[in-house]
Write an enzyme that holds these catalytic residues in place. Structure first.
Site, PDB file in Angstrom:
ATOM      1  N   HIS A 183       0.806  -1.229   0.000  1.00 17.69           N
ATOM      2  CA  HIS A 183       0.000   0.000   0.000  1.00 17.69           C
ATOM      3  C   HIS A 183       0.841   1.284   0.000  1.00 17.69           C
ATOM      4  CE1 HIS A 183      -3.568  -2.236  -0.017  1.00 17.69           C
ATOM      5  NE2 HIS A 183      -3.798  -2.365   1.268  1.00 17.69           N
ATOM      6  N   GLU A 232     -11.587  -3.232  -3.340  1.00 23.45           N
ATOM      7  CA  GLU A 232     -10.524  -2.301  -3.720  1.00 23.45           C
ATOM      8  C   GLU A 232     -10.294  -2.394  -5.235  1.00 23.45           C
ATOM      9  OE1 GLU A 232      -7.088  -3.184  -1.095  1.00 23.45           O
ATOM     10  OE2 GLU A 232      -8.564  -4.411   0.001  1.00 23.45           O
ATOM     11  N   HIS A 248      -9.924   2.418   0.051  1.00 22.57           N
ATOM     12  CA  HIS A 248      -9.876   1.210   0.884  1.00 22.57           C
ATOM     13  C   HIS A 248     -10.953   1.244   1.967  1.00 22.57           C
ATOM     14  CE1 HIS A 248      -8.280  -2.276   2.877  1.00 22.57           C
ATOM     15  NE2 HIS A 248      -7.134  -2.266   2.215  1.00 22.57           N
TER      16      HIS A 248
END
Length: 336
Positions: A100, A303, A169
């Site tokens: 991420h 996502e 997210h």
């Protein structure tokens, strides 16, 4: 439009919470991490995303919850990739991989807000070599209220070739923040193939037909029906933590998720999405919305993104943003 203090970060930056609404939806976002904090379906009064009442919850308790993820969401194997013949190294922060965006990804940044009647936009410039990535990248994400829903729009441009794979997210529970489980939600997915992950959660080249597996959501099925079976991919992900390669191209329906009162349809123009059944939530958090516990598997993430770790694959579209090209994508969440 309303705005109010949302607390201070550990760097003494004051976060602001912005709230707008239309006839059907009410939404709150904060400039810390360009984060979706609240999304209320007015007809039911249900806030369909988990979150906190103060910025510290997003910084200290559950990373990535509702936040904008980048430069590259999901994982890059061993934190290494090659672009234009040069090898780059990015921070390793999850089981030997980069997750991420690295140690200080987009979710940790203060974004510049722009508020309009039906939308909240946030802008951020990621400088060359931030978290090891090349190029100065200007990014704008927009949360746009529509009738019975929300558009999440991404625009970006770079002054050098770079990697970019941005997602929102949000942790959804269509029964509200106090609901303790997502396992009774039913999901239907427009995908015949899914990507495998290794025991460290990293996606590689192998893709599988969903037929005959726990990943077959081609017709409505409860999330809990197969989440504890003994398939190796379920074990590797500790549940669902996998990318679905959505059928078709262009803006299209990805999935439908049903709670007790609310049904959500996810659509996007991206190649697919990563479905995460909040397998690593722990509960016992403080300053949660409505006092929710946020237990393990109490929410589900959709996502939308390019194939995870695509830069290390041969057969998937790589999320390379070329110099001066414009990167534009839209994901839509609609509620019935």
């Amino acid at each position: 439009m309303e705005s109010k203090s949302f607390g201070k970060t550990s760097f003494n930056q004051e976060a602001i919470l912005y709230t707008i609404e239309n006839d059907t939806m009410k939404m709150s976002c904060t400039d810390y991490g360009a984060t979706l904090v609240s999304l209320v379906v007015k007809k039911t009064g249900i806030d369909v995303v988990q979150g906190f009442t103060d910025v510290s919850g997003y910084e200290d308790q559950v990373k990535y919850m509702g936040q904008t993820i980048g430069r590259v969401c999901n994982r890059i194997g061993k934190g290494e990739f090659e672009l234009n013949g040069k090898v780059y190294h990015v921070p390793v922060n999850n089981n030997g991989n980069s997750l991420h965006g690295g140690l200080n990804g987009f979710d940790t940044k203060m974004w510049i807000p722009h508020i309009d009647q039906n939308l909240i936009s946030f802008e951020y410039t990621s400088v060359d070599q931030e978290e090891g990535y090349p190029g100065n990248v200007r990014v704008k994400v927009t949360y746009e209220l529509i009738e019975n829903g929300l558009n999440f729009i991404i625009d970006a441009q770079s002054d050098a070739d770079t990697l970019l794979n941005i997602t929102n997210h949000s942790f959804f529970n269509l029964d509200g923040p106090t609901s303790k489980t997502i396992l009774d939600h039913e999901v239907k997915i427009n995908a015949s193939m899914f990507a495998g992950v290794d025991p460290d959660g990293c996606t590689h080249e192998d893709i599988y037909d969903v037929k005959g597996t726990a990943f077959d959501f081609t017709s409505f099925k409860s999330i809990g029906k197969d989440i504890n079976n003994d398939e190796i991919q379920i074990k590797n992900g500790s549940g669902y933590d996998h990318h679905f390669l959505v059928n078709g191209e262009g803006f299209r329906e990805f999935a439908i998720c049903k709670g007790k009162q609310v049904e959500m349809t996810i659509s996007s123009d991206l190649p697919g999405f990563h479905m995460y059944s909040s397998n690593f939530l722990e509960g016992n958090y403080t300053n949660t919305k409505e006092g929710g516990e946020f237990l393990r598997r109490s929410s589900i993430c959709f996502e939308t993104q390019y194939y995870p770790n695509a830069i290390q694959t041969k057969n998937q579209v790589k999320p390379i943003l070329k110099k001066d090209d414009v990167w534009h994508h839209k994901t839509q969440f609609k509620f019935n």
